[in-house]
Design a protein around this motif. Structure first.
Motif, mmCIF file in Angstrom:
data_model
loop_
_atom_site.group_PDB
_atom_site.id
_atom_site.type_symbol
_atom_site.label_atom_id
_atom_site.label_comp_id
_atom_site.label_asym_id
_atom_site.label_seq_id
_atom_site.Cartn_x
_atom_site.Cartn_y
_atom_site.Cartn_z
ATOM 1 N N VAL A 162 -40.163 18.977 -70.050
ATOM 2 C CA VAL A 162 -41.316 19.657 -70.648
ATOM 3 C C VAL A 162 -41.415 19.312 -72.138
ATOM 4 C CG1 VAL A 162 -39.990 21.783 -71.093
ATOM 5 C CG2 VAL A 162 -42.482 21.879 -70.921
ATOM 6 N N PHE A 163 -42.637 18.931 -72.556
ATOM 7 C CA PHE A 163 -42.837 18.555 -73.948
ATOM 8 C C PHE A 163 -44.170 19.066 -74.503
ATOM 9 C CE2 PHE A 163 -44.255 15.775 -77.368
ATOM 10 C CZ PHE A 163 -43.149 15.745 -78.192
ATOM 11 N N ASP A 164 -45.282 18.668 -73.865
ATOM 12 C CA ASP A 164 -46.616 18.960 -74.410
ATOM 13 C C ASP A 164 -46.796 20.447 -74.733
ATOM 14 O OD1 ASP A 164 -46.613 16.449 -73.354
ATOM 15 O OD2 ASP A 164 -48.512 16.643 -72.261
ATOM 16 N N GLN A 165 -46.472 21.293 -73.740
ATOM 17 C CA GLN A 165 -46.706 22.722 -73.883
ATOM 18 C C GLN A 165 -45.847 23.306 -75.009
ATOM 19 O OE1 GLN A 165 -46.156 21.081 -71.073
ATOM 20 N NE2 GLN A 165 -47.764 21.592 -69.615
ATOM 21 N N VAL A 166 -44.578 22.853 -75.088
ATOM 22 C CA VAL A 166 -43.688 23.363 -76.125
ATOM 23 C C VAL A 166 -44.187 22.912 -77.495
ATOM 24 C CG1 VAL A 166 -41.291 23.538 -76.847
ATOM 25 C CG2 VAL A 166 -41.817 23.085 -74.467
ATOM 26 N N TYR A 167 -44.584 21.656 -77.589
ATOM 27 C CA TYR A 167 -45.034 21.100 -78.863
ATOM 28 C C TYR A 167 -46.230 21.879 -79.395
ATOM 29 C CZ TYR A 167 -46.692 17.578 -82.223
ATOM 30 O OH TYR A 167 -47.098 16.931 -83.354
ATOM 31 N N VAL A 168 -47.196 22.146 -78.517
ATOM 32 C CA VAL A 168 -48.416 22.819 -78.965
ATOM 33 C C VAL A 168 -48.159 24.294 -79.260
ATOM 34 C CG1 VAL A 168 -50.727 23.558 -78.258
ATOM 35 C CG2 VAL A 168 -49.970 21.230 -77.787
#
Lengths: 283, 302
Positions: free
Chosen positions: B240-246
């Motif tokens: 998981v990356f996108d959701q955490v980043y945003v």
């Protein structure tokens, strides 16, 4: 089976369907509503579902940012990736499914191996390759369309999807075309491409969804607004722009509209692409 | 590999034809070789080297990168965070996916429409979904606060993301669950539809109730679908990356392994450790996938 129990069950199923639809769709409607609200109403408590008065200010704010450029970049990158994947995968799949040549099994096995490696493993080396390429020529490598497109231009998953389909084309059809003097390229163009239409559509959809939604690679490989794609632009906007929600939501709407349009037209293929893509594993 | 150049009953291919397979394959082989195979080799080898563009040259370091990672408190925390992302992600998307698949299994007029709506979150960018949910979770103006307060579940508005670690992670992962559930639902639905109706008929004749049929027929026979759905959702939540980043940026309270890899490689330019961490994540993915398959998957034949 008593009819009463049947009716109860139907009601429960119906309620579940509606609840599911609300959860799946509610946030989108909410986004759409917010994007048309004047800034003051965005913060109304309790929240207003219908924008009144209706305004395009959010869109004006976003269009003043480089969002049109992001949109153009996303379109160029996604369409290129889809086109290259379809051409490369169909050509390769035809060779693997219908032609005999030395090294066939070995090549196929090596490609199979790369399928097992997640993209994340290649992230840093790819970035460094792109930096090196950029030092050779500023037209390729980091922060160029080439840099955005090349790592996704050929994906092994597509070959497997296409190979299965092309293998099912009867050899007799190809043989008779050969006897009529058609070259292999002609066969590929006039027989294989048309017959493989449904598989190509599935591959195109799946590749388009992945390319359009991709965030991590464009985030890494671009560093100017002129090269950013929509997801990267939107993430940057949302992280620095915590007060202007109507502009952020307008940006979100612009980011999903093209995808929604494709989705509306080709919804059935999405379902197929989804399960076909699962073989490869997304992300 | 067949040694014969021509097949019986066929004209000997023209000279050009003999090279055609290689011509057809060359673009693919070139791209895959240079931009997939080669990078994988680089990562695997250089994970054991000190690679720092600010401080060249690259030199052999043995297991130093791995040791440094294990002793790095931020990496450890992100590993624990990721474990939580996985538990929430795999658990909920499998559960919701199963429920949706069971509902969709019934033939109804609305099935096509519902299927389209269910699939939608999968097709949209993770960034957009994170932005939307960020707005729902917003501390001052979000719908979540307003709904919970008006139903009396909370007394005053809460800051949801970035305060409590577990709450933040669960809420961030919910966004990913929303995206992954359609995939799980379709995979499970495919397995459900392969169960022959006669088995249910026989059970009904034997007087089995709905719950019994679900527990004794559906659940055991849907296991292959469940296993694939769980592996898919494992791969996505582990990375998981996108959701955490945003939603959470680089705040260590919610950072995932993928975010930590990004941080180490592209913010700190410590490529060697970046390689090592992405290798570790890959091995974790493989091990956990095998574990899920071993526990959940059962070969089913009809």
């Amino acid at each position: 089976m008593n009819p009463g129990g049947h009716r109860l069950r139907r009601t429960v199923v119906c309620a579940a369907l509606i609840a599911g639809a609300v959860v799946m769709l509610g946030p989108f409607l909410w986004t759409l509503a917010t994007a048309f609200k004047p800034a003051a109403d965005v913060f109304a408590s309790p929240p207003k579902w219908i924008p009144h008065p209706f305004t395009l200010q959010g869109y004006r704010d976003v269009l003043a940012l480089p969002f049109p450029r992001y949109l153009l970049n996303s379109a160029i990158v996604s369409i290129s990736i889809v086109t290259l994947n379809v051409v490369f995968a169909t050509a390769a799949a035809y060779a693997f499914a219908k032609l005999r040549f030395p090294g066939r099994r070995l090549l196929f096995f090596v490609l199979l191996l790369t399928l097992m490696v997640p993209f994340q493993v290649n992230l840093i080396p790819l970035y460094r390759i792109m930096i090196d390429l950029h030092n050779i020529s500023p037209l390729i490598g980091a922060n160029t369309y080439f840099g955005l497109i090349a790592p996704s231009a050929a994906q092994v998953f597509g070959i497997f999807l296409m190979r299965q389909f092309i293998a099912s084309i009867p050899d007799a059809i190809l043989e008779s075309a050969r006897l009529d003097g058609a070259s292999e390229l002609r066969i590929l163009r006039s027989i294989v491409f048309p017959i493989a239409g449904p598989a190509i559509a599935t591959l195109a959809i799946f590749t388009f969804v992945t390319a359009w939604n991709d965030f991590l690679w464009p985030l890494i490989v671009t560093n100017t607004d002129s090269m950013r794609t929509l997801p990267v632009g939107l993430a940057m906007l949302s992280r620095k722009n915590t007060m202007n929600w109507s502009a952020t939501m307008a940006g979100a709407v612009i980011t999903v509209i093209p995808m929604l349009a494709v989705f509306a037209v080709l919804q059935r293929r999405f379902v197929e692409g989804l399960t076909a893509g699962a073989v490869k594993g997304t992300g | 590999m067949s040694g014969e150049r021509t097949q019986t009953g066929r004209k000997r291919p023209r000279r050009r034809g003999r090279f055609l397979p290689y011509i057809l394959l060359s673009p693919l082989v070139l791209f895959i070789g240079a931009l997939a195979l080669y990078p994988t080799i680089v990562t695997t080898v250089q994970a054991f080297f000190t690679v720092d563009p600010v401080n060249p040259p690259t030199r052999f370091a043995g297991l130093a990168n791995f040791r440094a990672l294990i002793h790095n408190p931020f990496v450890r925390q992100s590993a624990v965070n990721t474990a939580l992302y996985i538990v929430v992600g795999v658990g909920l998307s499998t559960l919701f996916g199963l429920v949706i698949a069971l509902v969709l299994q019934r033939r109804s007029r609305w099935r096509g429409v519902v299927l389209a709506l269910v699939v939608l979150p999968w097709a949209l960018p993770g960034v957009v979904e994170a932005v939307i949910w960020g707005w729902i979770y917003d501390a001052t103006f979000g719908v979540l606060n307003s709904v919970l307060k008006s139903t009396g579940l909370i007394g005053s508005y809460h800051v949801w993301i970035g305060i409590g670690r577990v709450v933040s992670i669960v809420l961030i992962e919910l966004v990913q669950v929303w995206q992954v559930t359609p995939l799980a639902a379709l995979l499970i639905l495919a397995a459900l539809q392969s169960i022959p109706q006669e088995i249910y008929e026989a059970a009904r004749v034997d007087g089995a109730g709905s719950w019994e049929k679900f527990r004794r027929i559906t659940l055991p026979l849907v296991r292959p679908g469940l296993a694939v759905a769980m592996v898919e959702s494992l791969i996505l939540s582990l990375n998981v990356f996108d959701q955490v980043y945003v939603l959470n940026g680089f705040a260590p309270g919610g950072a995932s392994i993928m975010l930590q890899t990004y941080q180490i490689s592209f913010n700190n330019l410590n490529f060697g450790q970046g390689y090592a961490l992405s290798l570790l994540a890959t091995f974790a993915t493989m091990l956990l996938s095998l574990l899920i398959l071993a526990v959940v998957y059962r070969r089913v034949e009809f």
